[in-house]
Every structure is written in C-alpha cells, then in structure tokens.
Design a protein around this motif. Structure first.
Motif, PDB file in Angstrom:
ATOM      1  N   VAL A  54       9.065  26.215  26.953  1.00 16.71           N
ATOM      2  CA  VAL A  54       8.645  26.250  25.548  1.00 16.71           C
ATOM      3  C   VAL A  54       8.127  24.876  25.136  1.00 16.71           C
ATOM      4  N   GLU A  55       6.966  24.880  24.496  1.00 18.45           N
ATOM      5  CA  GLU A  55       6.373  23.641  23.997  1.00 18.45           C
ATOM      6  C   GLU A  55       6.064  23.793  22.515  1.00 18.45           C
ATOM      7  N   ALA A  56       5.968  22.693  21.823  1.00 16.04           N
ATOM      8  CA  ALA A  56       5.663  22.700  20.389  1.00 16.04           C
ATOM      9  C   ALA A  56       4.277  23.296  20.158  1.00 16.04           C
ATOM     10  N   GLU A  57       4.151  24.019  19.045  1.00 18.07           N
ATOM     11  CA  GLU A  57       2.869  24.630  18.697  1.00 18.07           C
ATOM     12  C   GLU A  57       1.894  23.635  18.091  1.00 18.07           C
ATOM     13  N   SER A  58       2.400  22.493  17.657  1.00 16.07           N
ATOM     14  CA  SER A  58       1.535  21.474  17.062  1.00 16.07           C
ATOM     15  C   SER A  58       1.935  20.103  17.602  1.00 16.07           C
ATOM     16  N   GLU A  59       1.075  19.134  17.337  1.00 11.12           N
ATOM     17  CA  GLU A  59       1.370  17.760  17.745  1.00 11.12           C
ATOM     18  C   GLU A  59       2.553  17.243  16.926  1.00 11.12           C
ATOM     19  N   LEU A  60       3.537  16.702  17.588  1.00  8.98           N
ATOM     20  CA  LEU A  60       4.732  16.200  16.909  1.00  8.98           C
ATOM     21  C   LEU A  60       4.588  14.708  16.623  1.00  8.98           C
ATOM     22  N   ARG A  61       3.554  14.401  15.818  1.00 11.79           N
ATOM     23  CA  ARG A  61       3.232  13.021  15.472  1.00 11.79           C
ATOM     24  C   ARG A  61       4.306  12.436  14.557  1.00 11.79           C
ATOM     25  N   PRO A  62       4.798  11.232  14.852  1.00 16.48           N
ATOM     26  CA  PRO A  62       5.827  10.599  14.014  1.00 16.48           C
ATOM     27  C   PRO A  62       5.310  10.340  12.596  1.00 16.48           C
ATOM     28  N   PHE A  63       6.245  10.229  11.678  1.00 18.32           N
ATOM     29  CA  PHE A  63       5.972   9.937  10.274  1.00 18.32           C
ATOM     30  C   PHE A  63       6.374   8.493  10.021  1.00 18.32           C
ATOM     31  N   ARG A  64       5.452   7.702   9.501  1.00 14.45           N
ATOM     32  CA  ARG A  64       5.725   6.285   9.239  1.00 14.45           C
ATOM     33  C   ARG A  64       5.651   6.014   7.742  1.00 14.45           C
TER      34      ARG A  64
END
Length: 123
Positions: free
Chosen positions: A25-35
């Motif tokens: 299973v992989e994420a459906e979207s990019e798991l970009r960090p929040f800064r």
C-alpha cells in the motif's frame, strides 16, 4: 457449524496465501511536509516542519484522541513535529486562536476538510 481457524504460529510460510498485502500500500498523494514559522525569543525566524497528516503513525494519535478534541490536536502536533521539535515548539506560549489557525492550515495543506475523520480517505 462453521469451523474456526486458529493460527498455529506467528510466522507463516512465504508460500502461504494471504488476503491483503499491507506492505504494498502506498499513499494516494504526495506526502509533502508542512512548514511554518513560529518565532521564539532566541530565533525570530524559527521554522518548524510537520510530517504530512496521512504519513503519521496512527497509534499515538489514537491514544491522544481518547482525551478529546484538544488532546487529539496536541497529539497530531507532537507526532507530526517529532519529539525534539515539539519540545521546542512548546517552549513558546501559544494562544488558542493561533493553535486553531495552525491546525486549520495544516489540515488544508494535507487535504482534509473540517469535520472529516483523520482516518478518512477524502473520497
């Protein structure tokens, strides 16, 4: 009467059939960090980074959720920031209205809507 199945070992053979491969299973979207920026007395330009909500370990979030909404929100911050950043984050007083604004911006960044369960896929 239906027969029940009992596991005889915690390890199974590589050739045994399975119903679901969670490893695939992989994420459906990019798991970009929040800064975000949150000044401290020592650093007026301090930047903190939170992991994407969908990439967080669910176990500490579930424990924190038992304490209600505020506890769940703090649990998200602690898990997303990590222990070191969270300790630094807590050293600066945080008014409730800013905490709410930060959480709203974080959820928007992660693609979750108000009232949507953190476990929801967003679909």
């Amino acid at each position: 009467m239906a027969a029940s199945r009992t596991a005889t070992s915690s390890q199974s053979a590589d050739d045994e059939v399975f119903d679901f491969d969670l490893n695939a299973v992989e994420a459906e979207s990019e798991l970009r960090p929040f800064r975000f920026m949150w000044a401290s007395k020592q650093n007026p330009n301090r930047r903190l980074t939170m992991q994407h909500l969908e990439g967080l370990n669910v176990w500490p979030l579930m424990v924190a959720a038992d304490g209600g909404d505020a506890s769940a929100m703090v649990g998200v911050f602690q898990t997303a920031l990590g222990d070191d950043q969270f300790e630094e984050f807590r050293k600066t007083p945080l008014p409730q209205f800013k905490m709410k604004a930060l959480f709203d911006a974080y959820r928007k960044h992660c693609g979750t809507q108000s009232g949507e369960s953190q476990a929801s896929s967003g679909s």
